[in-house]
Design an enzyme around this catalytic site. Sequence first.
Site, PDB file in Angstrom:
ATOM      1  N   GLY A  53       0.798  -1.221   0.000  1.00 41.95           N
ATOM      2  CA  GLY A  53       0.000   0.000   0.000  1.00 41.95           C
ATOM      3  C   GLY A  53       0.827   1.266   0.000  1.00 41.95           C
ATOM      4  CB  SER A  54       2.412   3.345  -1.416  1.00 43.15           C
ATOM      5  OG  SER A  54       2.192   2.688  -2.643  1.00 43.15           O
TER       6      SER A  54
END
Length: 214
Positions: A181-182
């Site tokens: 995730g980012s």
Amino acid sequence: MNYPHPIIAREGWPFIAIAAVIALLIHAIGGFGFAWPFWLLLVFVVQFFRDPQRPIPAQPNAVLCPADGRIVAVETSHDPYANREALKISVFMNVFNVHSQRSPVDGAISKVEYFPGAFLNAAIDKASTENERNAVVIQTASGKTVTAVQIAGLIARRILCYVRAGEPLSRGQRYGFIRFGSRVDVYLPLGSRAKVSIGEKVYASSTILAELEQ
């Protein structure tokens, strides 16, 4: 167009193999009663690295979403990678989203630039300028500049980019991956019309982020 990648991302194959071996060993030694948490972990890892094919809209001036996630910014901002004022649209990816990045437009890559940085929560605004990131600047056939920036997050600390300056990109083409995730920021020419709003859930390649001015 057929999606030229396996539905389980190659980046996840080593993790899946390790999780499967551990689950099998625990199952062989202690039976399902001891092994079920590890089988559950294997299912999670497989789900985590899924990379499904998505329909690509035919609209020629559409800018496609580069990643799955949620919109956290739609604003006018400075694009430091192309040195201009631009419409900025930001997509935050949580750990349950698909983690591959796909090109938002057809074009040629004019620049790929990596910047080391911090690992702040990618959902906050200053992650755009302070976190580790990788910018891909794309020139369309009509002369428009579109910048897509992969940004590392609090957990995601490995940005993978598979393209170089001078190479062509097709919209929907897979060009990168960020584990756990980012965020992806997209900078568009002023005059582009945003088609998403803050908080909206979006999908790589199939969601139209904006329309370029024709």
